[in-house]
Design a protein around this motif. Sequence first.
Motif, short mmCIF file in Angstrom:
data_model
loop_
_atom_site.label_atom_id
_atom_site.label_comp_id
_atom_site.label_asym_id
_atom_site.label_seq_id
_atom_site.Cartn_x
_atom_site.Cartn_y
_atom_site.Cartn_z
N PRO A 257 31.71 -2.03 0.35
CA PRO A 257 31.62 -1.34 1.64
C PRO A 257 32.98 -1.35 2.37
CG PRO A 257 29.92 -3.03 1.41
CD PRO A 257 30.80 -3.16 0.22
N ASP A 258 33.29 -0.23 3.04
CA ASP A 258 34.56 -0.10 3.78
C ASP A 258 34.80 -1.29 4.72
OD1 ASP A 258 35.09 2.20 2.57
OD2 ASP A 258 34.60 3.51 4.27
N GLU A 259 33.69 -1.71 5.37
CA GLU A 259 33.82 -2.78 6.36
C GLU A 259 34.32 -4.07 5.70
OE1 GLU A 259 30.19 -3.64 8.38
OE2 GLU A 259 31.22 -5.00 9.75
N GLU A 260 33.76 -4.36 4.52
CA GLU A 260 34.17 -5.58 3.80
C GLU A 260 35.66 -5.51 3.46
OE1 GLU A 260 31.83 -6.27 0.24
OE2 GLU A 260 33.23 -7.81 -0.46
N GLY A 265 41.68 -7.11 5.08
CA GLY A 265 43.01 -6.79 5.62
C GLY A 265 44.03 -6.49 4.53
N SER A 266 45.29 -6.80 4.82
CA SER A 266 46.38 -6.38 3.93
C SER A 266 46.40 -7.21 2.64
CB SER A 266 47.71 -6.52 4.63
OG SER A 266 47.93 -7.88 4.88
#
Length: 351
Positions: A257-260, A265-266
């Motif tokens: 999922p995009d949120e995960e 982060g980077s």
Amino acid sequence: MYRLIRPVLFRFSAERVHHWTMQALRCVPYIPFAKCILRKLFSINDPSLSREVFGLKFKNPIGLAAGFDKNGEVVNELACFGFGFIEIGSVTPFPQPGNPRPRVFRLPKDRALINRMGINNAGAKQVMKNLRTRKHKIIVGGNISKNSATPNTAAAADYERALINLYDSVDYFALNISCPNVKELGCLQEVESLRIILEAVTDQRKYHDKYKPVLLKLSPDLNAAQLEDVLALVFEYALDGLIVANTTTKREDLRSPDEEVQNIGSGGLSGAPLFQNTVDLVRYISTITKKQLPIIGVGGVFSEEDALQLLDAGASLVQVYTGFIYNGPGFVKRILKKLVNKNTVGSIKNT
Ligand SMILES: Cc1cc2nc3c(=O)[nH]c(=O)nc-3n(C[C@H](O)[C@H](O)[C@H](O)COP(=O)(O)O)c2cc1C
């Protein structure tokens, strides 16, 4: 067996499991017959697997990629898991702690990792000492980089210093100019910065009696124009080969999922999502260089078919990292079984 243990291991942070693995490997020399048993379980010796690339004789073409044994501490033990070569590092001239934790994350749905380790390592002098215990005849590559605190304008001196310290301890060098986790390291792939580094490194090599191959490790995120510039320099300085490629900063076509992914982060993405790009890049470079430049293909190898595909695309050797984490200690042997008696030639220069 590993399939049963993996869900338990994956309950703990990736860096913690790596730490335990390193501890276990450090214990191996103290357990009677342990190395012998590991070798019996996990390696294959077959003359059809051996090959000569950039003047070195590899017992098989499957290596461990940089980042696993950063300080060259367990090369003898890792050699028991079937690898034909092991790349240690990245090593910088001086020790550095890397980025704050947590800095390695799993994306199981994508069979991937995201890491922003930041080239944590014990420094070239300590790594040189660690490699004194090296017993196996296995080929060891020294992946070198600059310290994070060194400005890019002074980077060449760092690569030179790391090379000098490790010169007698490794069989080839890989210049890491492509780690996405060190601020602006990727900028070293720009022509003028890279020229200064290659000049310094190839010049320094002349002062040593024994010739050691020097390879360049590329980012998979270079565009066609950047790649063309880099390849021109590689030929100008007669480098011995390329490592294709490092982790990517891209996050395309992921199943997680995009949120995960955003919460992590980077960092550099490694594992299965890289594979198709790795094959395409290896094939492209192999074609435009008319197979005159040995290539180590790395990025997303998860099966014996993947390894074969990379060799067929023009890689002379293949490295694994994330696939080894997900598939476990029997992974290399599985690949090697498939390669026995397969005629995978790769690049022709120096073979
Ligand atoms: C946790 C981790 C640490 C890494 N550290 C380094 C490093 O210090 N130097 C380097 O050149 N590559 C490093 N890499 C990149 C790997 O060598 C390899 O190029 C990349 O992971 C793609 O291969 P894979 O998909 O088989 O993992 C690291 C990768 C991971 C996952």
